[in-house]
Design an enzyme around this catalytic site. Structure first.
Site, short mmCIF file in Angstrom:
data_model
loop_
_atom_site.label_atom_id
_atom_site.label_comp_id
_atom_site.label_asym_id
_atom_site.label_seq_id
_atom_site.Cartn_x
_atom_site.Cartn_y
_atom_site.Cartn_z
N ASP A 1 0.82 -1.22 0.00
CA ASP A 1 0.00 0.00 0.00
C ASP A 1 0.86 1.28 0.00
OD1 ASP A 1 -2.37 1.43 0.04
OD2 ASP A 1 -2.54 1.40 2.22
N ASN B 1 -11.13 -2.72 -4.85
CA ASN B 1 -10.35 -1.78 -5.68
C ASN B 1 -11.01 -1.48 -7.03
OD1 ASN B 1 -7.16 -2.95 -4.38
ND2 ASN B 1 -8.26 -1.08 -3.86
#
Ligand code: IPE
Ligand code: IPE
Ligand code: MG
Length: 246
Positions: A26, A74
């Site tokens: 991330d 996502n």
């Protein structure tokens, strides 16, 4: 410090060495923003880090590595970003195929592949095919993966086995359930590392992380280095895991 060296000189008991590490890759977007670049540039830089860290983990003899590349949530991102990421997956998997083969890495994909383009699905199938004979590090790539959808999928598979008379309700236990997950036959992650400063799981390995140790780090994924991995493993090695015992 290199944890394998530590293992060799005996300062870290063997049981303290993680067999399975999970990484939530991330911080790509913030890395790009800091540099005045588009988010896509962060994803490209993050893909380079992925390559570097996979090679390092394989080199130090890690047995299982799971990387979170794309979550079931996502898809909510702008279409242009999703399209860019799908292109990047294709490009990277294509490039990496030979490298995985040479390094004896067995690649397993966690997640629902049916949502990917025919090209990407073909590439995944090729990698899985080549991987069948590999005996080195197991690299799990979580793509279109969500812990909740994985659990629902397992529940459906079990319900179907019961309906077909292949399984009795009484026989359902944790082992039977775990065998219906994408990680079937693999040990639970000992350590999950999340760079970027966020301190949450974001739907990663929900079932498997019941007793996992977490290390949250402020570094953004494109800047994540071999040294950061060593630091996380050192922190893990200093933890006292009790699994509910004393
Ligand atoms: C992780 O980086 C990559 C994916 C989720 C595909 P992000 O894109 O989430 O980066 P930040 O969190 O916005 O910085
Ligand atoms: C988790 O990161 C998913 C991946 C790294 C692939 P996100 O950036 O999607 O997570 P949230 O939205 O910050 O929880
Ligand atoms: Mg993020």
């Amino acid at each position: 410090m290199n944890w394998l060296k530590k293992q060799k000189c005996g300062s870290v008991p063997v049981k303290q060495v993680p067999a399975h590490i999970g990484i939530i890759m991330d911080g790509n977007g913030r890395w790009a923003k800091k540099r005045g670049l588009p988010r896509s540039a962060g994803h490209s830089a993050g893909a380079e880090t992925f390559k570097k860290i996979v090679q390092y983990c394989s080199k130090i003899g890690l047995k299982h590595l799971t990387v979170y590349a794309f979550s079931t949530e996502n898809w909510r991102r702008p279409a242009a970003e999703v399209t860019f990421l799908m292109g990047l997956f294709e490009q990277y998997l294509n490039d990496a195929l030979k490298d995985f083969e040479q390094r004896n890495i067995k690649v397993v994909f966690l997640g629902d592949k049916s949502a990917f383009s025919p090209n990407l699905q073909r590439l995944i199938a090729d990698i899985e095919q080549v991987s069948q004979s590999k005996t080195g590090m197991v690299l799990n790539v979580a793509m279109n993966y969500g812990g909740r959808s994985e659990i629902i999928r397992a529940a459906k598979a079990i319900a179907s086995d019961v309906k077909d008379g292949k399984l009795s309700v009484e026989a359902i236990d944790e082992k039977v359930f775990a065998d219906k997950l994408y990680t079937e036959g693999q040990p639970d992650p000992d350590l999950i590392i999340r760079p970027s400063g966020e301190k949450r799981l974001s739907n990663f390995l929900l079932w498997q992380s019941a007793y996992t140790e977490f290390v949250f780090m402020n570094v953004l994924w494109p800047d994540f280095s071999e040294k950061d991995l060593d630091l996380a493993i050192d922190e893990y090695a200093a933890r006292n895991r009790r699994f509910g015992g004393v």
